[in-house]
Design an enzyme around this catalytic site. Structure first.
Site, PDB file in Angstrom:
ATOM      1  N   THR A  79       0.928  -1.192  -0.202  1.00 37.88           N
ATOM      2  CA  THR A  79      -0.104   0.117   0.076  1.00 37.88           C
ATOM      3  C   THR A  79       0.840   1.121   0.115  1.00 37.88           C
ATOM      4  OG1 THR A  79      -1.300   1.406   1.550  1.00 37.88           O
ATOM      5  CG2 THR A  79      -0.248  -0.242   2.597  1.00 37.88           C
ATOM      6  N   ASP A  80       0.283   2.433  -0.426  1.00 36.55           N
ATOM      7  CA  ASP A  80       0.878   3.760  -0.385  1.00 36.55           C
ATOM      8  C   ASP A  80       1.004   4.306   0.830  1.00 36.55           C
ATOM      9  OD1 ASP A  80      -1.685   4.338  -0.047  1.00 36.55           O
ATOM     10  OD2 ASP A  80      -1.692   6.049  -1.741  1.00 36.55           O
ATOM     11  N   GLU A  81       0.372   3.504   1.828  1.00 34.02           N
ATOM     12  CA  GLU A  81       0.405   4.046   3.259  1.00 34.02           C
ATOM     13  C   GLU A  81       1.939   3.841   3.931  1.00 34.02           C
ATOM     14  OE1 GLU A  81      -2.757   3.482   5.826  1.00 34.02           O
ATOM     15  OE2 GLU A  81      -4.363   3.238   4.112  1.00 34.02           O
ATOM     16  N   TYR A 124      -1.336  -0.384  11.052  1.00 36.74           N
ATOM     17  CA  TYR A 124      -1.483  -1.068   9.674  1.00 36.74           C
ATOM     18  C   TYR A 124      -0.593  -0.737   8.763  1.00 36.74           C
ATOM     19  CZ  TYR A 124      -3.302  -1.436   5.149  1.00 36.74           C
ATOM     20  OH  TYR A 124      -3.372  -1.824   3.901  1.00 36.74           O
ATOM     21  N   LYS A 139       2.487  -3.396   7.347  1.00 33.76           N
ATOM     22  CA  LYS A 139       2.642  -3.585   5.801  1.00 33.76           C
ATOM     23  C   LYS A 139       4.056  -3.223   5.341  1.00 33.76           C
ATOM     24  CE  LYS A 139       0.131  -4.607   3.063  1.00 33.76           C
ATOM     25  NZ  LYS A 139      -0.228  -5.843   2.610  1.00 33.76           N
ATOM     26  N   ASN A 159     -11.097  14.123   1.632  1.00 31.75           N
ATOM     27  CA  ASN A 159     -12.432  13.352   1.858  1.00 31.75           C
ATOM     28  C   ASN A 159     -13.907  13.979   1.822  1.00 31.75           C
ATOM     29  OD1 ASN A 159     -10.655  11.153   2.504  1.00 31.75           O
ATOM     30  ND2 ASN A 159     -10.661  11.687   4.653  1.00 31.75           N
TER      31      ASN A 159
HETATM   32  P1  NAD Z   1      -9.812  -6.966   2.828  1.00 32.73           P
HETATM   33  O1  NAD Z   1      -9.793  -6.639   4.404  1.00 32.73           O
HETATM   34  O2  NAD Z   1     -11.117  -6.788   2.096  1.00 32.73           O
HETATM   35  O3  NAD Z   1      -9.506  -8.596   2.576  1.00 32.73           O
HETATM   36  C1  NAD Z   1      -8.566  -9.355   3.285  1.00 32.73           C
HETATM   37  C2  NAD Z   1      -8.580 -10.868   3.074  1.00 32.73           C
HETATM   38  O4  NAD Z   1      -7.819 -11.479   3.839  1.00 32.73           O
HETATM   39  C3  NAD Z   1     -10.052 -11.177   3.503  1.00 32.73           C
HETATM   40  O5  NAD Z   1     -10.658 -12.032   2.868  1.00 32.73           O
HETATM   41  C4  NAD Z   1      -9.565 -12.154   4.701  1.00 32.73           C
HETATM   42  O6  NAD Z   1     -10.417 -13.145   5.146  1.00 32.73           O
HETATM   43  C5  NAD Z   1      -8.243 -12.659   4.449  1.00 32.73           C
HETATM   44  N1  NAD Z   1      -7.374 -12.786   5.477  1.00 32.73           N
HETATM   45  C6  NAD Z   1      -6.966 -12.008   6.583  1.00 32.73           C
HETATM   46  N2  NAD Z   1      -6.043 -12.535   7.647  1.00 32.73           N
HETATM   47  C7  NAD Z   1      -5.743 -13.771   7.005  1.00 32.73           C
HETATM   48  C8  NAD Z   1      -5.132 -14.918   7.394  1.00 32.73           C
HETATM   49  N3  NAD Z   1      -4.083 -14.658   8.470  1.00 32.73           N
HETATM   50  N4  NAD Z   1      -5.059 -16.154   6.556  1.00 32.73           N
HETATM   51  C9  NAD Z   1      -5.720 -16.158   5.329  1.00 32.73           C
HETATM   52  N5  NAD Z   1      -6.614 -15.042   4.964  1.00 32.73           N
HETATM   53  C10 NAD Z   1      -6.558 -14.131   5.735  1.00 32.73           C
HETATM   54  O7  NAD Z   1      -8.615  -6.313   2.082  1.00 32.73           O
HETATM   55  P2  NAD Z   1      -8.343  -5.616   0.806  1.00 32.73           P
HETATM   56  O8  NAD Z   1      -8.932  -4.245   0.810  1.00 32.73           O
HETATM   57  O9  NAD Z   1      -8.813  -6.597  -0.335  1.00 32.73           O
HETATM   58  O10 NAD Z   1      -6.886  -5.463   0.540  1.00 32.73           O
HETATM   59  C11 NAD Z   1      -6.012  -6.631   0.106  1.00 32.73           C
HETATM   60  C12 NAD Z   1      -4.701  -6.519   0.226  1.00 32.73           C
HETATM   61  O11 NAD Z   1      -4.406  -5.060  -0.525  1.00 32.73           O
HETATM   62  C13 NAD Z   1      -3.964  -6.114   1.716  1.00 32.73           C
HETATM   63  O12 NAD Z   1      -2.797  -6.677   1.594  1.00 32.73           O
HETATM   64  C14 NAD Z   1      -3.969  -4.475   1.486  1.00 32.73           C
HETATM   65  O13 NAD Z   1      -2.952  -4.173   2.655  1.00 32.73           O
HETATM   66  C15 NAD Z   1      -3.510  -4.310   0.059  1.00 32.73           C
HETATM   67  N6  NAD Z   1      -4.244  -2.825  -0.315  1.00 32.73           N
HETATM   68  C16 NAD Z   1      -5.250  -2.466  -0.176  1.00 32.73           C
HETATM   69  C17 NAD Z   1      -5.842  -1.228  -0.574  1.00 32.73           C
HETATM   70  C18 NAD Z   1      -7.271  -0.861  -0.277  1.00 32.73           C
HETATM   71  O14 NAD Z   1      -7.225   0.488  -0.768  1.00 32.73           O
HETATM   72  N7  NAD Z   1      -8.102  -1.806   0.132  1.00 32.73           N
HETATM   73  C19 NAD Z   1      -4.962  -0.513  -1.287  1.00 32.73           C
HETATM   74  C20 NAD Z   1      -3.615  -0.805  -1.474  1.00 32.73           C
HETATM   75  C21 NAD Z   1      -3.301  -2.147  -0.904  1.00 32.73           C
END
Ligand code: NAD
Length: 346
Positions: free
Chosen positions: A143-145, A167, A171, A266
């Site tokens: 993530t960009d965070e 968080y 990451k 926001n």
């Molecule tokens: P999300 O919370 O919607 O999904 C996370 C998934 O991981 C869920 O299905 C959950 O059941 C599963 N999970 C959690 N812990 C687990 C474990 N211990 N073992 C197996 N599965 C597990 O998250 P998201 O928004 O889809 O983000 C997915 C990835 O992308 C993350 O790594 C996040 O850091 C990254 N990301 C998200 C965003 C955003 O805007 N949402 C932006 C950039 C990067």
């Protein structure tokens, strides 16, 4: 054998369809990626997609309903921290695409333990398994965070990591561990750092689905502080296409920023959602700001655009309109989640 980093690679998937392990494939972005890979216009040829997901509060098998009958999809209910299970799932994989994480900043402020355990140790367990079983490519989705707040300008991939929230720091830690497996062992690890995603199937604790579903229920929307925090918003399908580009043509040990260039406060985002729902400004309720709320994120994503030829396909106008329509039409998806969830209050 893992390839040494210097050995030239042919385009991933050019010679035969891929066997891919997707962690967190029942979450918001992982399920989009899985639907894309198994859909009619997949950017990569695919022999099988195995989803490993613990189905935490954020995971939902319904997110995979559109591809549930595809014989190439295998769903495994399990935890990325389970080394034995991970060891069983790794052999023969061309690629691991690692989404599984605890992903909500507010929850990490309320309690960081699961974030450190899943995001850092879980990633380590996967990397060990990938190394032991000679997985082709390990794509770590970050993530960009991790760059922390960026008051001016934009952060390129060389920018120091200064994460603020538990968080983001979990990451950032997992990014470093992942890259260490490339440097130490020659495992083909690639890292992506994307800005805020929006789109269908996002759990309704995140700002866009939270606000949309509250507006559709005739409720107010709780806006943090002065609403002047700035985020770059990218449609989730564009993110997933960028991941396919990194898988196909990226290079081992490289980090790729991914963004849209659409930066909104926001308050601006909230106003767009209000307008889309025909609601007026008095539906905004200002609430106490998030602790240590980063003012702005902004990635310089010129590397992925120049080297891999990726760019977003959807404008913010089109993508947000489609997203608003999706939540309007899919109450049956989000209503039970909201009833079941213990959402942190604002
Ligand atoms: P999300 O919370 O919607 O999904 C996370 C998934 O991981 C869920 O299905 C959950 O059941 C599963 N999970 C959690 N812990 C687990 C474990 N211990 N073992 C197996 N599965 C597990 O998250 P998201 O928004 O889809 O983000 C997915 C990835 O992308 C993350 O790594 C996040 O850091 C990254 N990301 C998200 C965003 C955003 O805007 N949402 C932006 C950039 C990067």
């Amino acid at each position: 054998m893992n390839r040494p980093p210097s050995e030239p690679r042919s385009r991933l998937g050019a010679d035969r369809p891929l066997d891919v392990l997707v962690t967190g494939g029942a979450g918001f972005i992982g399920s989009c990626f899985t639907r894309l890979l198994l859909g009619p216009d997949s950017p990569l040829p695919v022999a099988s997609v195995t989803v490993l997901d613990a189905l935490t509060y954020a995971g939902n098998r319904e997110n995979l309903a559109p591809v549930a009958d595809d014989p190439r999809l295998v769903f495994v209910h399990g935890d990325i921290r389970d080394a034995r299970l991970v060891g069983e799932l790794m052999p023969g994989r061309d690629a691991v695409v690692h989404f599984a994480a605890e992903s909500h900043v507010d929850r990490s402020i309320a309690g960081a333990a699961e974030f450190l355990s899943t995001n850092v140790l879980g990633t380590g367990t996967l990397l060990d398994g990938a190394l032991r079983h000679s997985v082709g490519t390990f794509l770590h989705v970050s993530t960009d965070e991790v760059y922390g707040s960026v008051p001016r300008g934009s952060t390129d991939e060389e920018h120091p990591l200064r994460p603020t929230s538990p968080y983001a720091s979990s990451k950032a830690s997992s990014d470093l561990v992942a890259l260490s497996y490339q440097r130490t062992h020659g495992l083909d690890v690639r890292v992506t750092r994307c800005s805020n995603n929006y789109g269908p199937y996002q759990f309704p604790e995140k700002v866009i689905p939270l606000f949309m579903t509250r507006l559709l229920d005739g409720l107010d929307v709780p806006l943090y502080g002065d609403g002047l925090h700035v985020r770059d918003w990218l449609h989730v399908e564009d993110h997933c296409r960028a991941l396919c580009a990194v898988l196909a043509d990226g290079a081992p040990g490289e980090v790729y920023n991914i963004g849209s260039g659409t930066e909104l406060t926001n308050l601006e985002l909230t106003t767009r959602l209000l307008d889309a729902c025909g609601a007026d400004r008095n539906r905004i309720r200002q609430v106490a700001d998030r602790k240590a709320h980063d003012l702005r994120y902004s990635v310089d994503d010129s590397k992925i655009r120049a080297r891999l030829g990726w760019k977003p396909q959807r404008s913010a106008e089109e993508g947000l309109a489609a997203t608003v329509a999706w939540y309007r039409e899919n109450r049956a998806w989000w209503e039970p989640l909201k009833l079941r969830a213990q959402l942190p209050s604002r």
